[in-house]
Design an enzyme around this catalytic site. Structure first.
Site, PDB file in Angstrom:
ATOM      1  N   PHE A 113      53.672 -17.182  54.197  1.00 53.31           N
ATOM      2  CA  PHE A 113      54.867 -16.535  53.666  1.00 53.31           C
ATOM      3  C   PHE A 113      56.098 -17.166  54.312  1.00 53.31           C
ATOM      4  CE2 PHE A 113      57.904 -12.979  53.401  1.00 53.31           C
ATOM      5  CZ  PHE A 113      57.770 -12.637  52.067  1.00 53.31           C
ATOM      6  N   ASP A 184      48.431 -13.324  60.748  1.00 50.53           N
ATOM      7  CA  ASP A 184      49.272 -12.372  60.036  1.00 50.53           C
ATOM      8  C   ASP A 184      48.372 -11.660  59.023  1.00 50.53           C
ATOM      9  OD1 ASP A 184      51.025 -11.025  58.344  1.00 50.53           O
ATOM     10  OD2 ASP A 184      52.636 -12.479  58.703  1.00 50.53           O
ATOM     11  N   TYR A 209      53.798  -1.412  54.835  1.00 49.45           N
ATOM     12  CA  TYR A 209      54.289  -0.872  53.556  1.00 49.45           C
ATOM     13  C   TYR A 209      53.514  -1.416  52.371  1.00 49.45           C
ATOM     14  CZ  TYR A 209      56.943  -5.181  54.253  1.00 49.45           C
ATOM     15  OH  TYR A 209      57.292  -6.468  54.544  1.00 49.45           O
ATOM     16  N   LYS A 210      52.595  -2.355  52.619  1.00 52.28           N
ATOM     17  CA  LYS A 210      51.796  -2.923  51.522  1.00 52.28           C
ATOM     18  C   LYS A 210      50.557  -2.043  51.336  1.00 52.28           C
ATOM     19  CE  LYS A 210      53.952  -7.391  52.152  1.00 52.28           C
ATOM     20  NZ  LYS A 210      53.983  -8.640  52.919  1.00 52.28           N
ATOM     21  N   ARG A 356      51.289 -11.851  39.689  1.00 56.15           N
ATOM     22  CA  ARG A 356      50.435 -11.363  40.768  1.00 56.15           C
ATOM     23  C   ARG A 356      50.066  -9.906  40.528  1.00 56.15           C
ATOM     24  NH1 ARG A 356      52.619 -11.122  46.942  1.00 56.15           N
ATOM     25  NH2 ARG A 356      54.000  -9.584  46.002  1.00 56.15           N
TER      26      ARG A 356
END
Ligand SMILES: *Cc1c(COP(=O)(O)O)cnc(C)c1O
Length: 397
Positions: A113, A184, A209-210, A356
């Site tokens: 990312f 990560d 938060y995912k 996605r």
């Protein structure tokens, strides 16, 4: 007894919405509203500053950290919460580089990312000691680890393609070469079983938060392998990572344990929301979750390949190499996603051409998957996406 999935009744999901974006922002678990209301009304409202003690606000980073630890195979007391993932990446990497002062290479991959790479670039420029960020293709990471590698910094599941690294294998390669391993877990925690302890990696970080459904801006987590934590010199040496914050000493002295990775005042409301959100995992078996994720993802891929020949699979076809999302390439992917959103089927788009879809078995079932593909096929077959309102980019994709 593990719960059988899905457990939709543990979430507030808008009627008629098919939510395939839990990999970006998880939905609202039931119980969070009540907890927030209690914390605001009874704790903040009534206890004011006493809340730090009587409601143990100060202990939240540790108690919530222990709940996250269980989901990523980390021992009690090895995870703390706070700040954002970008900050936690910075902390882990800065500590890792100090552990290997004679080595100058940070190895990462092109699937990482951007924020992780940006933080590395900022740190390198700040340190000004000739470090190099070496970025290779995801398939080439293991063979690119050399004796000049200080740290291997990878996101286990690629945010665009869903491709998943073999965490144990790469960690072993890093350890064999004497490099520090940083994982990560942004797209792993709550998505796939993770066993940090047996992997032997030094650091892991991630957001909540995912797949952990902690809400927008929920605090990040950081894991440090217990036997190395006491040797780390934290670069963000804030007062709450001090051994005795309330002694107000003029000189920084780190806490003996994972608490040294804390920085400043914890975000109590967000931590309370996350704490309540994590209750949904209490009776979920991560292996059941993984099995359901693979079943739903394979169904999604099969259905799309049958009904939407215009799309090209961007994710590995083999479930064992995939996290819990499925992506497709399509030139007009952005507009297609907008047209799907207008039909209340929520996925997202990642530049340049990736559509996605997060596959989250806590609240998705086979019918949702088939319905979503039905909408996708309609949007494509009728060129429903080809309208100005769907082609016009919004600020947040
Ligand atoms: C989501 C994500 C981030 C976001 O970082 P924040 O600081 O929480 O905004 C960073 N890294 C990875 C790998 C991610 O997936």
């Amino acid at each position: 007894m593990p719960l059988s999935l899905p457990i939709k009744d543990k979430f507030i999901l808008p009627d008629g919405m098919i939510y395939l974006d839990g990999n970006s922002l998880g939905p609202l678990p039931k119980g969070v509203q009540q907890r927030l209301s209690d914390v605001v009304t009874d704790q903040w409202g009534q206890h004011l500053i006493k809340g730090w003690n009587v409601d143990d606000w100060m202990g939240l980073p540790m108690s919530v950290g222990n709940k996250v630890a269980r989901l990523i195979g980390a021992p009690e007391g090895s995870v703390t919460m706070g700040d954002t993932l970008s900050i936690k990446v910075f902390q882990a990497l800065a500590s890792a580089l100090k552990m290997r002062p004679d080595r100058k290479v940070i190895l990462s991959d092109s699937g990482n990312f951007p924020s992780d790479l940006y933080m590395a670039q900022g740190l390198i420029s700040h340190m000004d000691q000739g470090h190099e960020l070496r970025i290779v293709e995801p398939e080439d990471v293991a063979s690119a680890i050399t004796y000049d590698t200080a740290a291997v910094m990878l996101t286990q599941v690629d945010y665009r393609t869903g491709r998943m690294h073999d965490l144990h294998h790469i960690t072993q390669q890093a350890r064999d070469a004497g490099a520090v391993m940083i994982w990560d877990l942004a797209h792993s925690a709550g998505a796939v079983p993770v066993d940090l302890q047996s992997s032997g990696c030094e650091f892991a970080v991630g957001c909540t938060y995912k797949y952990l459904n902690g809400g927008p801006g929920a605090p990040a987590f950081i894991y440090v392998r217990p036997d190395v934590v006491s040797d780390l010199s934290p670069v963000l040496s804030g007062w709450l990572g001090h051994d005795a914050p309330f002694a107000f000493e003029p000189t920084y002295r780190p806490a003996p344990d994972i608490e040294r990775m804390r920085v400043g005042t914890p975000s109590v409301l967000q931590l309370a929301a996350l704490d309540a959100a994590l209750s949904v995992w209490e009776d979920v078996d991560m292996n059941d979750l993984r099995a359901a994720s693979l079943r739903l993802s394979d169904l999604f891929i099969e259905q799309v390949q049958q009904r939407c020949p215009q799309l090209t699979l961007a994710s590995p076809r083999n479930g064992g190499q995939r996290g819990s999302q499925v992506s497709f390439h399509f030139d007009h992917g952005y507009a297609v996603i907008q047209a799907l959103i207008a039909r209340n089927v929520i996925g997202d788009f990642r530049a340049p051409d990736i559509m996605r879809f997060g596959i989250t078995p806590l609240y998705l079932d086979e019918d949702d998957i088939c319905d979503a593909v039905g909408h996708l096929a309609d949007v494509l077959d009728n060129r429903e996406w080809d309208k100005p309102e769907f082609r016009k980019p919004k600020g947040v994709t």
